[in-house]
Design an enzyme around this catalytic site. Structure first.
Site, mmCIF file in Angstrom:
data_model
loop_
_atom_site.group_PDB
_atom_site.id
_atom_site.type_symbol
_atom_site.label_atom_id
_atom_site.label_comp_id
_atom_site.label_asym_id
_atom_site.label_seq_id
_atom_site.Cartn_x
_atom_site.Cartn_y
_atom_site.Cartn_z
ATOM 1 N N LYS A 278 -33.340 37.085 27.321
ATOM 2 C CA LYS A 278 -32.132 37.570 26.661
ATOM 3 C C LYS A 278 -32.392 37.678 25.168
ATOM 4 O O LYS A 278 -32.871 36.714 24.536
ATOM 5 C CB LYS A 278 -30.972 36.604 26.929
ATOM 6 C CG LYS A 278 -30.454 36.701 28.358
ATOM 7 C CD LYS A 278 -29.899 38.079 28.637
ATOM 8 C CE LYS A 278 -29.051 38.109 29.895
ATOM 9 N NZ LYS A 278 -28.558 39.476 30.180
ATOM 10 N N ASP B 157 -33.545 41.931 27.502
ATOM 11 C CA ASP B 157 -32.201 42.485 27.730
ATOM 12 C C ASP B 157 -31.311 42.105 26.545
ATOM 13 O O ASP B 157 -31.079 40.917 26.302
ATOM 14 C CB ASP B 157 -31.632 41.899 29.030
ATOM 15 C CG ASP B 157 -30.230 42.429 29.346
ATOM 16 O OD1 ASP B 157 -29.733 43.307 28.602
ATOM 17 O OD2 ASP B 157 -29.628 41.957 30.333
ATOM 18 N N GLN C 167 -25.533 39.483 38.136
ATOM 19 C CA GLN C 167 -24.281 39.372 37.377
ATOM 20 C C GLN C 167 -23.909 37.885 37.222
ATOM 21 O O GLN C 167 -22.751 37.517 37.222
ATOM 22 C CB GLN C 167 -23.169 40.159 38.086
ATOM 23 C CG GLN C 167 -22.000 40.481 37.156
ATOM 24 C CD GLN C 167 -21.065 41.511 37.738
ATOM 25 O OE1 GLN C 167 -21.478 42.605 38.079
ATOM 26 N NE2 GLN C 167 -19.783 41.179 37.859
ATOM 27 N N LYS D 200 -26.666 46.218 40.520
ATOM 28 C CA LYS D 200 -26.107 44.888 40.784
ATOM 29 C C LYS D 200 -25.119 45.009 41.935
ATOM 30 O O LYS D 200 -24.096 45.687 41.791
ATOM 31 C CB LYS D 200 -25.411 44.340 39.537
ATOM 32 C CG LYS D 200 -26.377 44.020 38.398
ATOM 33 C CD LYS D 200 -25.673 43.439 37.197
ATOM 34 C CE LYS D 200 -26.681 43.029 36.134
ATOM 35 N NZ LYS D 200 -26.059 42.633 34.860
ATOM 36 N N GLU E 286 -33.850 46.483 28.201
ATOM 37 C CA GLU E 286 -32.555 46.747 28.849
ATOM 38 C C GLU E 286 -31.415 46.700 27.832
ATOM 39 O O GLU E 286 -31.324 45.744 27.045
ATOM 40 C CB GLU E 286 -32.352 45.678 29.935
ATOM 41 C CG GLU E 286 -31.049 45.785 30.701
ATOM 42 C CD GLU E 286 -31.035 44.834 31.904
ATOM 43 O OE1 GLU E 286 -32.073 44.708 32.589
ATOM 44 O OE2 GLU E 286 -29.997 44.203 32.154
ATOM 45 N N ASP F 140 -27.763 49.014 32.086
ATOM 46 C CA ASP F 140 -27.167 47.994 32.960
ATOM 47 C C ASP F 140 -25.652 48.157 32.943
ATOM 48 O O ASP F 140 -25.086 48.915 33.747
ATOM 49 C CB ASP F 140 -27.624 46.598 32.504
ATOM 50 C CG ASP F 140 -26.965 45.464 33.281
ATOM 51 O OD1 ASP F 140 -26.375 45.730 34.338
ATOM 52 O OD2 ASP F 140 -27.032 44.308 32.838
HETATM 53 C C1 MUC Z 1 -27.435 40.981 32.523
HETATM 54 O O1 MUC Z 1 -28.356 41.592 33.036
HETATM 55 O O2 MUC Z 1 -26.860 41.502 31.587
HETATM 56 C C2 MUC Z 1 -25.046 39.014 31.703
HETATM 57 C C3 MUC Z 1 -23.771 39.461 31.801
HETATM 58 C C4 MUC Z 1 -23.620 40.070 33.043
HETATM 59 O O3 MUC Z 1 -22.640 40.612 33.516
HETATM 60 O O4 MUC Z 1 -24.807 40.026 33.682
HETATM 61 C C5 MUC Z 1 -25.684 39.211 32.964
HETATM 62 C C6 MUC Z 1 -27.073 39.628 33.041
HETATM 63 MG MG MG Z 2 -28.326 43.261 31.563
#
Ligand code: MUC
Ligand code: MG
Length: 366
Positions: free
Chosen positions: A162, A191, A294, A266, A217, A242
């Site tokens: 992240k 991401d 998620q 997702k 991402e 995403d």
């Molecule tokens: C992601 O990939 O962003 C963080 C917030 C969400 O909704 O998913 C995560 C992971």
């Molecule tokens: Mg993401």
């Protein structure tokens, strides 16, 4: 196989280690268990993980829209009337996580009724996926320690880091520390959850140019239309959309508009029915796919691996299937096991999920 009953049951399970990222943080899994019963007594289940900071859905909102709008629309229909169910749910704009959990519970019931696993019903490509673990915000040393623990305990060697903090130097230091610690033994991608501007993203990616990232991402918002296009044109790895691609139409828009070159699927937000549409679209467009997370519990992760394993394109890359490991407990009677860096689908009909009644009684909120 007629749908007789739909329930939306709120539950809350604390995280042992909260997950923090640019758009929010999660300390407690305040999710909704969706349970569908048919006239044959079959019970399908799925999990809705609301992410208020991303999609505006809340636990209370998910229960209200399922109880008040979606349940009456599907009750009385046969499980096989899938396009009728999809059309009815699609009349309502938004509410992706509520619709998806209902959709997945219906597929679970359908699989149990027909005697096939959801993976077999969807495509049956393989029976397992490699696992990618998401590393939430912390210091470089703590994030390296977590990666080490995930690798040593579960054999995981793919990590999504992240990023999106400001200024970006702490994030780039994390990625550098991970690469220095593990060398080429691990796959790394980042991401940003829209945390940076396009120019901050470009600078950060330049600073990490020697670190062998494989994907980037949602580094900046897709609504910064020209900035994002400018960014995507200059980076040399697939740029994953995403939260900007919640519907097939958004996938088309972002990809044809040059704002992304890959997508995250997702199941928590597109269920099985719409995820399948998104998969076919991605195949037609010739873009790469990552099975995203998620921040799902075990039931949600089981749904993700069931879908991801069904197709060649979705199982090619490691799927983000491990963040349930940070929860203090879960609802499944038989916990998911990640071994050798892989998570297997269950061969039982449907999703193969059995909810532990004692655990549900302990964590349910009504
Ligand atoms: C992601 O990939 O962003 C963080 C917030 C969400 O909704 O998913 C995560 C992971
Ligand atoms: Mg993401």
């Amino acid at each position: 196989m007629k749908i007789t009953h739909v329930e939306a049951i709120p539950f809350a399970i604390p995280y042992a280690k909260p997950l923090k990222f640019a758009s929010g943080e999660v300390h407690v899994a305040e999710h909704v268990l969706v349970r569908v019963t048919t006239n044959d007594g079959v019970v399908g289940v799925a999990e809705a993980p609301p992410r208020p900071f991303t999609y505006g859905e809340t636990q209370a909102g998910i229960m209200a829209v399922i109880d008040g709008i979606f349940a009456p629309q599907v009750t009385g229909l046969d499980l096989m009337e899938r396009e009728q169910i999809h059309a009815r749910l699609s009349r309502t704009v938004g509410n992706p996580t509520a619709k998806s959990a209902l959709d997945m519970a219906l597929w679970d019931a359908m699989g149990q009724s027909l005697g096939y696993s959801v993976t077999e019903l969807l495509g049956g490509f393989t029976d397992r996926m490699r696992v990618s673990h998401m590393l939430g915000f912390d210091s470089p040393a703590a994030m390296v320690d977590e990666a080490e623990r995930m690798r040593d305990t579960y054999g995981i060697s793919t990590f999504k880091v992240k990023v999106g903090r400001k200024p970006y130097h702490l994030d780039t230091a994390v990625v550098r520390a991970l690469r220095e610690r593990f060398g080429d033994d691990i796959e790394l991608y980042v991401d940003g959850n829209r945390g940076w501007s396009a120019s901050e993203s470009a600078r950060a990616m330049r600073e990490m140019a020697d670190l062998g990232l494989t994907l980037a991402e949602e580094l900046c918002p897709a609504d910064d239309v020209l900035g994002r296009r400018w960014l995507v044109e200059q980076i040399d790895v697939p740029f994953v959309a995403d939260e900007s691609v919640v519907t097939p139409a958004e996938v088309t828009r972002e990809i044809l508009g040059g704002s992304a070159t890959a997508i995250s699927i997702k199941t928590a937000r597109t269920g099985f029915t719409t995820s399948r549409r998104v998969h076919h679209l991605a195949e037609g467009l010739g873009i790469e796919v990552v099975m995203g997370n998620q921040i799902d519990g075990q039931l949600g992760s089981l749904a993700s691996v069931a879908f991801g394993s069904a197709f060649e394109l979705t199982s090619r890359r490691a799927g983000e299937l491990s963040n349930f490991l940070d929860m203090t407990d879960d609802l499944l009677a038989e916990p998911l096991v990640i071994r050798g860096g892989e998570l297997a689908v269950r061969s039982a009909p449907g999703l193969g999920a059995v909810i532990d009644p004692d655990k549900l009684a302990r964590y349910r909120q009504n």
